[in-house]
Design a protein around this motif. Structure first.
Motif, PDB file in Angstrom:
ATOM      1  N   PHE A 256       0.846  -1.191   0.000  1.00 23.08           N
ATOM      2  CA  PHE A 256       0.000   0.000   0.000  1.00 23.08           C
ATOM      3  C   PHE A 256       0.885   1.246   0.000  1.00 23.08           C
ATOM      4  CE2 PHE A 256      -2.289   3.419   2.035  1.00 23.08           C
ATOM      5  CZ  PHE A 256      -3.567   3.346   1.478  1.00 23.08           C
ATOM      6  N   ASN A 257       0.570   2.190  -0.878  1.00 22.15           N
ATOM      7  CA  ASN A 257       1.373   3.399  -1.011  1.00 22.15           C
ATOM      8  C   ASN A 257       0.956   4.436   0.033  1.00 22.15           C
ATOM      9  OD1 ASN A 257       0.236   2.411  -3.912  1.00 22.15           O
ATOM     10  ND2 ASN A 257       2.454   2.647  -3.974  1.00 22.15           N
ATOM     11  N   SER A 258       1.590   4.414   1.188  1.00 19.45           N
ATOM     12  CA  SER A 258       1.204   5.339   2.262  1.00 19.45           C
ATOM     13  C   SER A 258       1.399   6.797   1.864  1.00 19.45           C
ATOM     14  CB  SER A 258       2.009   5.037   3.530  1.00 19.45           C
ATOM     15  OG  SER A 258       1.625   3.788   4.064  1.00 19.45           O
ATOM     16  N   ASP A 259       2.267   7.049   0.886  1.00 20.44           N
ATOM     17  CA  ASP A 259       2.481   8.441   0.481  1.00 20.44           C
ATOM     18  C   ASP A 259       1.290   9.037  -0.266  1.00 20.44           C
ATOM     19  OD1 ASP A 259       2.846   6.951  -1.826  1.00 20.44           O
ATOM     20  OD2 ASP A 259       4.704   7.952  -2.430  1.00 20.44           O
ATOM     21  N   ILE A 260       0.327   8.197  -0.647  1.00 17.79           N
ATOM     22  CA  ILE A 260      -0.859   8.763  -1.300  1.00 17.79           C
ATOM     23  C   ILE A 260      -1.768   9.461  -0.294  1.00 17.79           C
ATOM     24  CG2 ILE A 260      -0.788   6.962  -3.066  1.00 17.79           C
ATOM     25  CD1 ILE A 260      -3.349   5.792  -1.790  1.00 17.79           C
ATOM     26  N   LEU A 261      -1.622   9.141   0.984  1.00 16.04           N
ATOM     27  CA  LEU A 261      -2.517   9.712   1.994  1.00 16.04           C
ATOM     28  C   LEU A 261      -2.410  11.228   2.044  1.00 16.04           C
ATOM     29  CD1 LEU A 261      -2.087   7.094   4.873  1.00 16.04           C
ATOM     30  CD2 LEU A 261      -3.890   7.213   3.142  1.00 16.04           C
ATOM     31  N   GLN A 262      -1.191  11.741   1.923  1.00 20.49           N
ATOM     32  CA  GLN A 262      -1.020  13.194   1.938  1.00 20.49           C
ATOM     33  C   GLN A 262      -1.608  13.824   0.688  1.00 20.49           C
ATOM     34  OE1 GLN A 262       0.152  14.981   4.601  1.00 20.49           O
ATOM     35  NE2 GLN A 262      -0.705  16.666   3.399  1.00 20.49           N
ATOM     36  N   VAL A 263      -1.512  13.122  -0.444  1.00 18.81           N
ATOM     37  CA  VAL A 263      -2.107  13.636  -1.687  1.00 18.81           C
ATOM     38  C   VAL A 263      -3.617  13.752  -1.526  1.00 18.81           C
ATOM     39  CG1 VAL A 263      -2.329  13.297  -4.178  1.00 18.81           C
ATOM     40  CG2 VAL A 263      -0.261  12.520  -3.009  1.00 18.81           C
ATOM     41  N   LEU A 264      -4.222  12.737  -0.919  1.00 17.21           N
ATOM     42  CA  LEU A 264      -5.669  12.762  -0.687  1.00 17.21           C
ATOM     43  C   LEU A 264      -6.049  13.875   0.282  1.00 17.21           C
ATOM     44  CD1 LEU A 264      -5.392   9.975  -2.087  1.00 17.21           C
ATOM     45  CD2 LEU A 264      -7.157   9.145  -0.544  1.00 17.21           C
ATOM     46  N   LYS A 265      -5.198  14.114   1.277  1.00 16.67           N
ATOM     47  CA  LYS A 265      -5.470  15.192   2.224  1.00 16.67           C
ATOM     48  C   LYS A 265      -5.461  16.556   1.538  1.00 16.67           C
ATOM     49  CE  LYS A 265      -4.252  13.787   6.902  1.00 16.67           C
ATOM     50  NZ  LYS A 265      -3.386  14.094   8.051  1.00 16.67           N
ATOM     51  N   ASN A 266      -4.556  16.689   0.581  1.00 11.31           N
ATOM     52  CA  ASN A 266      -4.411  17.967  -0.117  1.00 11.31           C
ATOM     53  C   ASN A 266      -5.508  18.207  -1.140  1.00 11.31           C
ATOM     54  OD1 ASN A 266      -2.086  18.453   1.343  1.00 11.31           O
ATOM     55  ND2 ASN A 266      -0.710  17.704  -0.258  1.00 11.31           N
ATOM     56  N   ASP A 267      -6.169  17.158  -1.560  1.00 13.97           N
ATOM     57  CA  ASP A 267      -7.214  17.300  -2.585  1.00 13.97           C
ATOM     58  C   ASP A 267      -8.324  16.296  -2.291  1.00 13.97           C
ATOM     59  OD1 ASP A 267      -8.820  17.613  -4.792  1.00 13.97           O
ATOM     60  OD2 ASP A 267      -7.203  17.453  -6.261  1.00 13.97           O
ATOM     61  N   ARG A 268      -9.392  16.761  -1.659  1.00 13.71           N
ATOM     62  CA  ARG A 268     -10.470  15.856  -1.268  1.00 13.71           C
ATOM     63  C   ARG A 268     -11.345  15.433  -2.436  1.00 13.71           C
ATOM     64  NH1 ARG A 268     -10.967  14.815   4.352  1.00 13.71           N
ATOM     65  NH2 ARG A 268     -12.526  13.330   3.638  1.00 13.71           N
ATOM     66  N   ARG A 269     -11.033  15.913  -3.622  1.00 12.84           N
ATOM     67  CA  ARG A 269     -11.700  15.364  -4.809  1.00 12.84           C
ATOM     68  C   ARG A 269     -11.239  13.928  -5.037  1.00 12.84           C
ATOM     69  NH1 ARG A 269     -10.088  19.521  -9.407  1.00 12.84           N
ATOM     70  NH2 ARG A 269      -8.090  18.909  -8.508  1.00 12.84           N
ATOM     71  N   ILE A 270     -10.024  13.613  -4.555  1.00 10.06           N
ATOM     72  CA  ILE A 270      -9.540  12.233  -4.569  1.00 10.06           C
ATOM     73  C   ILE A 270     -10.038  11.601  -3.279  1.00 10.06           C
ATOM     74  CG2 ILE A 270      -7.539  10.733  -4.815  1.00 10.06           C
ATOM     75  CD1 ILE A 270      -6.006  13.128  -5.928  1.00 10.06           C
ATOM     76  N   LEU A 271     -11.010  10.746  -3.394  1.00 13.16           N
ATOM     77  CA  LEU A 271     -11.815  10.314  -2.251  1.00 13.16           C
ATOM     78  C   LEU A 271     -11.054   9.398  -1.288  1.00 13.16           C
ATOM     79  CD1 LEU A 271     -15.060   9.499  -4.273  1.00 13.16           C
ATOM     80  CD2 LEU A 271     -14.473  11.650  -3.133  1.00 13.16           C
ATOM     81  N   PRO A 272     -11.281   9.564   0.001  1.00 15.07           N
ATOM     82  CA  PRO A 272     -10.690   8.664   0.995  1.00 15.07           C
ATOM     83  C   PRO A 272     -11.473   7.352   1.082  1.00 15.07           C
ATOM     84  CG  PRO A 272     -11.968  10.350   2.118  1.00 15.07           C
ATOM     85  CD  PRO A 272     -12.008  10.687   0.643  1.00 15.07           C
TER      86      PRO A 272
END
Length: 471
Positions: A256-272
């Motif tokens: 699992f790419n944990s570094d994507i979590l910050q990307v999702l935080k920065n842009d909530r259009r990318i859904l959690p």
């Protein structure tokens, strides 16, 4: 004008293939019919993943042949790819057999079949067949975008590498171009799909970003220094202007790419929304599945996600009755499920697939036992889903509000009408829905149309659905 009918089966990745097949045939000047009886050619885009899906696809072929004796029929898709050599002689009911490699070759095969020639083709599986899809099979304003093809994880139970080949990834620029094109067509929800999104850009021959160095590539699935290719891709998607949803479907838990979590935080259009198929909660079975981690680490992953996104939606799957699974191992999976508390999960009885390593494993579990264990997992999940949905309906004494993408309108002339749609934590086809009662005579109800995004207030849970009212 030649008319064709597509009988679409299988997963979202196969749906994209079906949409590409439709586009190639439309480019010939042929016409798609939504009624098989009106078509000259019937294409069954089959699934070959597990035994039940194979039987359904073959039953569809046999049913079409029995009902339409004079029509031409092509068996396409995963089942055709997997058993093309056998079907060439053993399946005379099909006028054509077509695999899932280079889908542009469907045009030449279809022409031969229409002319009365029997044809079999399994084009090479190089790159990823995409191109602009002239027609989408999803609900209005929702689409799947394939970013990888094949898989190099080689889980011992899985036939995907046999059917779709080793991992290969699309160029990031091509993905961005397709997403921009879909958004221009009015699509709001983009669901990124692949057998394992975490593996994006990690194939042996992958070079997905422009000016990326070709030297020093590592083996498929190996970690590379710096940001993961998936996080780099998501950042590029994040640079696109506009209002839309990006949903990630299927991320293998081992890398699992944990570094994507910050990307999702920065842009909530990318859904959690995290679709992570753990498959088992027992260490012995996890290793037998040719997975490299442990139940403890999988639980830590779920906790990490929920720490970063307390409202995150988590979906998973379990494979019950894997060879060697006894009572204790099954109970460990059940305890694991209760520990991670996923919003959604599916439990499936293990299907013994030929040519996979697990096919010859000892201690095969009887089908009835596997089914019973799958049912126990589903029963536990139903209770968890109810609790998670209650969390989605009301919080701190307040009913929550959501944007809902409308999929279907159910008109009722004698009473109020209903709209069925999904919020961000509900993936298409597999999760529950919002059910919205509305009065068509009211002004605000004019916005309720298929493909529209409407604002609602959640009211109550009903099964796996949420009842809501328009705001």
């Amino acid at each position: 004008m030649t008319k064709f009918f597509l009988d679409q089966r299988g997963c979202a990745k196969n749906q994209v293939d079906g949409e590409i097949i439709i586009s190639h045939l439309l480019s010939l000047g042929w016409e798609q019919s939504l009624d098989a009886s009106q078509a000259d050619l019937i294409i069954i885009n089959s699934c070959g993943f597990i035994e039940s899906a194979k039987k359904e696809s073959l039953a569809a072929l046999m049913g079409a042949r029995k009902k339409f004796k004079d029509k031409k029929i092509i068996l396409a898709g995963c089942l055709a790819e997997r058993y093309a050599k056998i079907f060439k002689d053993a399946l005379p009911e099909a006028d054509g057999i077509f695999g899932n490699g280079d889908l542009s070759k469907i045009t030449s095969l279809a022409k031969k079949v229409i002319k009365g020639k029997r044809a079999v083709a399994t084009p090479p599986q190089k790159g990823i067949s995409c191109g602009e899809r002239l027609k989408l099979l999803s609900y209005k304003n929702s689409a799947y975008v394939k970013i990888t093809e094949g898989c190099s994880n080689h889980c011992s139970f899985c036939a995907i590498p046999l059917i779709r080949g080793e991992l290969r990834s699309r160029k990031a620029a091509d993905i961005i171009k397709e997403i921009r094109s879909l958004l221009k067509r009015g699509v709001f929800e983009i669901n990124l799909i692949g057998q394992d999104l975490a593996a994006y850009g990690l194939g042996a021959d992958d070079d997905v970003f422009e000016r990326a160095p070709k030297e020093g590539r590592k083996k498929a699935g190996a970690k590379k220094s710096g940001p993961s290719p998936l996080s780099r891709l998501l950042k590029k998607i994040s640079s696109i202007n506009g209002d839309f949803w990006i949903r990630l479907l299927y991320i293998h838990p081992d890398h699992f790419n944990s570094d994507i979590l910050q990307v999702l935080k920065n842009d909530r259009r990318i859904l959690p929304y995290f679709d992570i198929p753990f498959q088992s909660g027992d260490d012995k079975i996890i290793l037998a599945m040719n997975r490299k981690n442990s139940a403890k680490n999988y639980i830590s992953l779920a906790k990490e996600i929920r720490k970063e996104f307390p409202d995150a939606a988590l979906r998973t799957t379990f494979l019950a009755g894997f060879p060697g699974e006894g009572y204790e191992e099954a109970e460990n999976s059940l305890a694991f499920l209760k520990e991670i508390q996923p919003d959604w999960s599916g439990a499936f009885a293990y299907s013994k697939e030929d040519d996979t390593p697990a096919f010859s494993f000892k201690k095969q579990v009887p089908k009835k036992v596997s089914a019973k264990r799958a049912a126990a997992l589903q029963e536990a999940q139903e209770k968890i889903t109810q609790e998670r949905l209650a969390f989605r309906v009301r919080k701190n004494g307040k009913n929550l509000e959501y944007k809902v993408l409308i999929e279907e309108i159910v008109d009722n002339p004698e009473d109020e009408s209903f709209a069925i749609g999904r919020a961000w934590f509900q993936a298409p086809e597999v999760d529950g829905n919002f059910v919205i009662q509305f009065d068509p005579s009211q002004e605000k109800s004019k916005a309720v149309k298929e493909g529209a995004l409407v604002k609602v207030r959640a009211l109550a849970v009903s099964g796996v659905d949420i009842y809501a009212q328009l705001i």
